[in-house]
Each structure stands twice: as structure tokens, then as C-alpha cells.
Design an enzyme around this catalytic site. Structure first.
Site, PDB file in Angstrom:
ATOM      1  CG  HIS A 265      32.815  53.770  54.203  1.00 51.33           C
ATOM      2  ND1 HIS A 265      32.329  52.826  55.667  1.00 51.33           N
ATOM      3  CD2 HIS A 265      34.252  53.139  53.873  1.00 51.33           C
ATOM      4  CE1 HIS A 265      33.274  52.089  55.715  1.00 51.33           C
ATOM      5  NE2 HIS A 265      34.429  51.850  54.974  1.00 51.33           N
ATOM      6  CG  HIS A 306      25.581  46.857  57.131  1.00 58.05           C
ATOM      7  ND1 HIS A 306      26.515  46.297  56.820  1.00 58.05           N
ATOM      8  CD2 HIS A 306      27.317  48.212  58.234  1.00 58.05           C
ATOM      9  CE1 HIS A 306      28.258  46.332  56.891  1.00 58.05           C
ATOM     10  NE2 HIS A 306      27.740  47.381  57.431  1.00 58.05           N
ATOM     11  CG  ASP A 364      28.448  54.621  61.138  1.00 62.53           C
ATOM     12  OD1 ASP A 364      29.192  54.711  62.320  1.00 62.53           O
ATOM     13  OD2 ASP A 364      28.872  54.243  60.136  1.00 62.53           O
TER      14      ASP A 364
HETATM   15  N1  CMC Z   1      17.094  53.824  53.569  1.00 62.19           N
HETATM   16  C1  CMC Z   1      16.353  53.897  52.399  1.00 62.19           C
HETATM   17  N2  CMC Z   1      16.295  52.565  51.777  1.00 62.19           N
HETATM   18  C2  CMC Z   1      17.715  52.284  51.708  1.00 62.19           C
HETATM   19  C3  CMC Z   1      18.378  52.037  52.903  1.00 62.19           C
HETATM   20  C4  CMC Z   1      18.411  53.719  53.151  1.00 62.19           C
HETATM   21  N3  CMC Z   1      19.193  54.120  54.127  1.00 62.19           N
HETATM   22  N4  CMC Z   1      18.983  51.201  52.742  1.00 62.19           N
HETATM   23  C5  CMC Z   1      18.870  50.424  51.576  1.00 62.19           C
HETATM   24  N5  CMC Z   1      18.050  50.577  51.438  1.00 62.19           N
HETATM   25  C6  CMC Z   1      17.328  49.722  50.089  1.00 62.19           C
HETATM   26  C7  CMC Z   1      17.172  49.928  49.228  1.00 62.19           C
HETATM   27  O1  CMC Z   1      16.909  51.010  48.050  1.00 62.19           O
HETATM   28  C8  CMC Z   1      17.262  48.305  48.267  1.00 62.19           C
HETATM   29  O2  CMC Z   1      15.811  48.683  47.994  1.00 62.19           O
HETATM   30  P1  CMC Z   1      15.613  47.513  46.059  1.00 62.19           P
HETATM   31  O3  CMC Z   1      15.610  46.476  47.162  1.00 62.19           O
HETATM   32  O4  CMC Z   1      13.717  47.953  46.434  1.00 62.19           O
HETATM   33  O5  CMC Z   1      16.457  47.932  45.309  1.00 62.19           O
HETATM   34  C9  CMC Z   1      17.367  47.570  49.316  1.00 62.19           C
HETATM   35  O6  CMC Z   1      17.039  48.497  50.896  1.00 62.19           O
HETATM   36  C10 CMC Z   1      18.493  46.588  49.481  1.00 62.19           C
HETATM   37  O7  CMC Z   1      19.883  48.001  49.609  1.00 62.19           O
HETATM   38  P2  CMC Z   1      21.020  47.686  49.196  1.00 62.19           P
HETATM   39  O8  CMC Z   1      20.752  48.865  48.046  1.00 62.19           O
HETATM   40  O9  CMC Z   1      21.076  46.492  48.337  1.00 62.19           O
HETATM   41  O10 CMC Z   1      21.957  48.007  50.085  1.00 62.19           O
HETATM   42  P3  CMC Z   1      23.437  47.807  49.663  1.00 62.19           P
HETATM   43  O11 CMC Z   1      24.901  46.969  50.603  1.00 62.19           O
HETATM   44  O12 CMC Z   1      23.434  48.584  48.435  1.00 62.19           O
HETATM   45  O13 CMC Z   1      23.756  49.576  50.724  1.00 62.19           O
HETATM   46  C11 CMC Z   1      23.784  51.123  52.198  1.00 62.19           C
HETATM   47  C12 CMC Z   1      23.992  49.647  51.602  1.00 62.19           C
HETATM   48  C13 CMC Z   1      24.920  51.389  54.254  1.00 62.19           C
HETATM   49  C14 CMC Z   1      24.693  52.008  51.985  1.00 62.19           C
HETATM   50  C15 CMC Z   1      22.660  51.638  52.554  1.00 62.19           C
HETATM   51  O14 CMC Z   1      22.017  51.083  52.444  1.00 62.19           O
HETATM   52  C16 CMC Z   1      22.475  53.241  52.685  1.00 62.19           C
HETATM   53  O15 CMC Z   1      22.700  53.675  51.718  1.00 62.19           O
HETATM   54  N6  CMC Z   1      22.558  53.274  53.830  1.00 62.19           N
HETATM   55  C17 CMC Z   1      22.363  54.934  54.778  1.00 62.19           C
HETATM   56  C18 CMC Z   1      23.830  54.843  54.228  1.00 62.19           C
HETATM   57  C19 CMC Z   1      24.576  54.409  56.234  1.00 62.19           C
HETATM   58  O16 CMC Z   1      24.102  54.569  56.723  1.00 62.19           O
HETATM   59  N7  CMC Z   1      25.906  53.748  55.891  1.00 62.19           N
HETATM   60  C20 CMC Z   1      26.444  53.288  56.987  1.00 62.19           C
HETATM   61  C21 CMC Z   1      27.015  52.207  56.820  1.00 62.19           C
HETATM   62  S1  CMC Z   1      27.411  51.049  58.288  1.00 62.19           S
HETATM   63  C22 CMC Z   1      28.899  51.795  58.287  1.00 62.19           C
HETATM   64  C23 CMC Z   1      29.874  51.399  57.578  1.00 62.19           C
HETATM   65  O17 CMC Z   1      30.079  49.843  57.961  1.00 62.19           O
HETATM   66  O18 CMC Z   1      30.570  51.812  56.923  1.00 62.19           O
END
Ligand code: CMC
Length: 425
Positions: A265, A306, A364
Site C-alpha cells: 500500500h 494496482h 508511487d
Molecule cells: N510485479 C510482478 N508481478 C506482479 C506485480 C508486480 N508489481 N503486481 C502484480 N503482479 C502479478 C501477480 O503476481 C498476478 O499474477 P498471476 O495472475 O500470474 O497470479 C497478476 O500480476 C495480477 O496481480 P494481483 O496479484 O491480482 O494484484 P493484486 O490486486 O493482488 O495486487 C498490488 C495489487 C498493488 C498489491 C500489486 O500489484 C503489487 O504488489 N505491486 C507492487 C506494490 C505497489 O507498487 N503498490 C502500490 C500500489 S499504488 C498505491 C496505493 O494505492 O496504495
């Protein structure tokens, strides 16, 4: 609200008719409130398909990269407005008139100073305490200083608490930084704008004034503005849940700060810089991209992806502009770290895995780069996110308290042991 409904059938039998409510924009929702009495709950860990409340504040269309605050697109607000005007908009529901704007700015200025005991409270933290740990404690502690605005049933007191929080967050954020680096606190200067004042308290010292560059003030204001609210994210939902028990606003915002801290987050902007430092050199990018794609490896490309935006993050588009401007004003385009960031952005945007999964740089990614360029230490990045987001949290809390609400109480799918006999010895 409409007369549409959904019928839920279990084992071939219609269990119950569930009303469908229509929003003004976006998805309609199936009201499952009456389901519990039928021996069933819904199951949605991570809340991917669950609306936990009704709200008039912010609308997101993640498929099309749309973010509206009270109906105004974020790009328009970033262009034509400023952070304090957006604060007024979020909390009060409409943009201020010219007189209301002057009045609001005066009120926020009037509240920038903190009680002297807050200084003493910070002194109790270890010299190397993380600023988020200090901020979380300080905001919680505000409930022990401002007894005159704790009656949550009184709209005027709720508004005063909101003003205090918006006004004092930059002061406390900068104090956390000063404690961390062992410098004396710099008091607010109420002749300065909100963003200027924050930079003045961060970088000034009692011995020397800090001259704030207008481009950096503008970028700082934009960072606050672009983080001001984001609908029912983890920290805002935490604030609502804490508030639903009747807890005071300062306690609720402290809960929001704790939820924001995690790297998935608000901690992402700090994690972006740590990741860039770890990658170290452009030649290592392929190795890290490979790790990001490997399901067995917990490494993720920080600042990408995201939960809601599956196209592009509209805040990132605006933040990217500011990022380019700040790097150019400071003559940092050729700095190795920022060149590495730009290269990573370019390679990830062209990589099949990231393109297919629609993983774009989020706000971010760029805010982390800007903050680093301005000279803000990484451990302050999430504190700055929290400062900007305070208005969103308090607006959601106020919206909830102003309407009929019940204590939030999620249910569970129990998978533990059935009743067991206590062993006789
Ligand atoms: N690097 C590599 N793979 C990724 C990433 C990433 N940053 N983000 C998502 N994926 C993959 C994920 O493993 C999944 O793969 P699969 O379909 O094969 O299982 C796919 O993309 C879909 O992602 P998700 O897991 O459904 O995404 P989520 O909604 O659970 O997570 C997130 C969203 C923001 C937590 C994640 O994208 C992440 O960890 N990003 C890096 C951290 C980040 O930059 N966070 C800030 C968000 S913006 C500020 C805010 O609003 O708080």
C-alpha cells in the site's frame, strides 16, 4: 435504488431474493445483507467483489483509468486546483467559493502549530525510530490533547478535528524527520503555502532559512493532491472499520496510518527506491524482471500494478509530468539512479508479462522518484503519503458518522477443529 433483484439458488432451491442497488456511476451491487439469516455468508477474502459501504466522495473506473473526486477528474484537479482546495472539496462536498477558500486556508494556517507536549512526546522515541512509527503514535496521542473536539456526534467538533488533522500533519511529519536526523524542530511559518511550509519545516534549521524552489513546491503540492483520496483502499477501510465502533477521529486516523505502512500500500514509494538501489545498474534489470515473473520468488516490481487500475493509473500520468519537470529543474536527468528508473519503466512497459497483465507504473513509482530528487529521505516517503491521505480518511470517517451506520463485523468461513474433548491427564 431500483426494483431489480437477484435470486440466489442453493442446491437447486431459490434461497432468497436479493435487491440490486444502482450507483450513480459504475457497478451496481447485490445487497446480501439479508443472507445471514438463511445459514449462509458470502466469502470474498481481499474484498475483490464486495462493496463495504455507500459513498459520495470518490469514484474509480479501473478499466478505463478514471478517478473522480466529487465528480471532478483528477487530471483537472491537478491542473486547475491545489491541495487545500481539494481538501475542502473532499470534506465539504463542493469546491469552495473564493471567500470560502480564503477562510479555509486561514483556518488551516491557524491550526498548524502543535501542543508543546507533542515535542516532549517525540523526544521519548529512540533516535532511529522509523518516522511512520512515530507518526502513528503521535496521531493516536492527539486524542489526549484535543479533548474539546472528541464528541463524534457533534458535526462542528468533527470539522474541528478534521481541520486540526489536515493542518498539523505536515508539522508532525517534519518533526518526525527532524527527530530522526537529530536536528531541532522548525516551527511552521504561516506566511507560506501548505506545501512550502512543509518543505520549510523539513529542510530549514533555526540557523538558516530554506529557500523553496517554486517548481518543487508545485511538485510537493501535487504529491499531496494526488494522494488525497482513493476510495475504499486498505487504509480508508481500516479508518471506517475503526470508526464504526465509535472510536475518536485521531484513533481512527492512527489505525489508517498503520494500515498504510505496508509495502503493498503506502509503503510502495519507499520500496521503489529500495528496489532501485538493490538493482543498482541497468545491466541487472533483466535479472530482476525474471525474478518478478517467477511465482516461486516473492520479489515484485515495486511501483508497478494496482488492485483497481487495470489500464493505467491516472495519477501516475500526472505524477510522471511532475517527475520529468523536477528532474529537469534540478538537472538530475543524468543521475544514475534516475536513469535506471527511467530504463526500468521503459523495459517493463514493453515486456510481454507486464503488458499482458496490464501492470503499469503506479503513482508511487513516480512520487518515489520525485521525493528522492527533492532530497527527502526514503523513510519519510510513506509519511508524506499519510499526510496527503489524511483528508481522504477523515472525509470518509465523517461521511460514515454523518449517516446511519452499524459497527463493522465481518464473518468468516471456519475451517478449524470441531468441538473436542479436553484430554484427561
Ligand atoms: N510485479 C510482478 N508481478 C506482479 C506485480 C508486480 N508489481 N503486481 C502484480 N503482479 C502479478 C501477480 O503476481 C498476478 O499474477 P498471476 O495472475 O500470474 O497470479 C497478476 O500480476 C495480477 O496481480 P494481483 O496479484 O491480482 O494484484 P493484486 O490486486 O493482488 O495486487 C498490488 C495489487 C498493488 C498489491 C500489486 O500489484 C503489487 O504488489 N505491486 C507492487 C506494490 C505497489 O507498487 N503498490 C502500490 C500500489 S499504488 C498505491 C496505493 O494505492 O496504495
Amino acid at each position: 435504488m431500483t426494483k431489480r433483484s437477484a435470486k440466489l439458488s442453493v442446491d437447486g432451491k431459490a434461497v432468497i431474493e436479493l435487491p440490486i442497488h444502482e450507483g450513480s456511476l459504475g457497478y451496481d451491487v447485490i445487497d446480501i445483507g439479508r443472507l445471514g439469516g438463511n445459514g449462509l455468508f458470502t466469502y470474498d477474502p481481499g474484498f475483490s467483489s464486495t462493496a463495504a459501504c455507500q459513498s459520495d466522495i470518490t469514484y474509480i473506473d479501473g478499466e478505463n483509468g478514471v478517478l473522480l473526486h466529487r465528480g471532478y477528474p483528477i487530471e483537472v484537479l491537478a491542473e486547475k486546483s491545489d491541495y487545500l482546495e481539494v481538501c475542502y472539496l473532499l470534506f465539504e462536498g463542493n469546491l469552495p467559493t473564493a471567500d470560502q477558500k480564503v477562510d479555509f486556508e486561514r483556518t488551516i494556517r491557524y491550526h498548524t502549530m502543535v501542543n508543546r507536549s507533542i515535542e516532549l512526546f517525540i523526544s521519548g522515541f529512540r533516535y532511529d525510530a522509523h518516522p511512520m512509527a512515530m507518526l502513528c503514535g503521535l496521531v493516536g496521542a492527539m486524542s489526549s490533547f484535543y479533548h474539546d473536539s472528541l464528541d463524534i456526534t457533534d458535526q462542528q467538533q468533527r470539522t474541528i478535528s478534521a481541520h486540526r488533522l489536515i493542518a498539523k500533519m505536515p508539522t508532525m511529519a517534519a518533526m518526525c524527520h527532524k527527530h530522526y536526523i537529530g536536528q531541532p524542530y522548525v516551527y511552521p511559518d504561516n506566511s507560506l503555502s501548505y506545501a512550502e511550509n512543509f518543505l520549510h519545516m523539513m529542510f530549514g534549521t533555526p540557523c538558516e532559512e530554506y529557500e523553496v524552489h517554486p517548481a518543487l513546491t508545485k511538485a510537493m503540492d501535487r504529491i499531496f493532491l494526488l494522494h488525497a483520496d482513493h476510495e475504499q483502499n486498505a487504509s480508508t477501510s481500516t479508518v471506517r472499520l475503526a470508526g464504526s465502533s465509535g472510536a475518536n477521529p485521531f484513533a481512527c486516523i492512527a489505525a489508517g496510518i498503520a494500515a498504510l505502512w505496508g509495502p503493498a500500500h503506502g509503503g510502495a514509494n519507499e520500496a521503489v527506491l529500495n528496489m532501485l538501489n538493490e538493482i543498482g545498474d541497468e545491466k541487472n534489470i533483466p535479472k530482476y524482471l525474471k525474478r518478478a515473473k517467477d511465482k516461486q520468488d516473492p520479489f515484485r516490481l515495486m511501483g508497478f500494478g494496482h488492485r483497481v487500475y487495470k489500464n493505467h493509473d491516472p495519477r501516475a500520468t500526472v505524477m510522471r509530468e511532475s517527475c520529468d519537470e523536477v528532474l529537469s529543474v534540478l538537472g538530475l536527468e543524468n543521475d544514475p539512479l534516475f536513469k535506471l528508473a527511467k530504463k526500468l519503466e521503459q523495459i517493463a512497459l514493453e515486456d510481454d508479462y507486464f503488458v499482458e497483465k496490464k501492470l503499469y507504473p503506479n503513482v508511487d513509482f513516480y512520487s518515489g522518484i520525485i521525493l528522492k530528487a527533492i532530497g527527502i529521505p526514503v523513510e519519510m516517503f510513506t509519511v508524506i503519503f499519510a499526510t496527503g491521505r489524511t483528508v481522504g480518511w477523515i472525509s470518509h470517517w465523517n461521511e460514515m458518522i454523518s449517516n446511519p451506520y452499524r459497527i463493522g463485523r465481518p464473518r468468516q468461513l471456519y475451517t478449524g477443529a470441531k468441538t473436542r474433548e479436553f484430554p484427561e491427564v
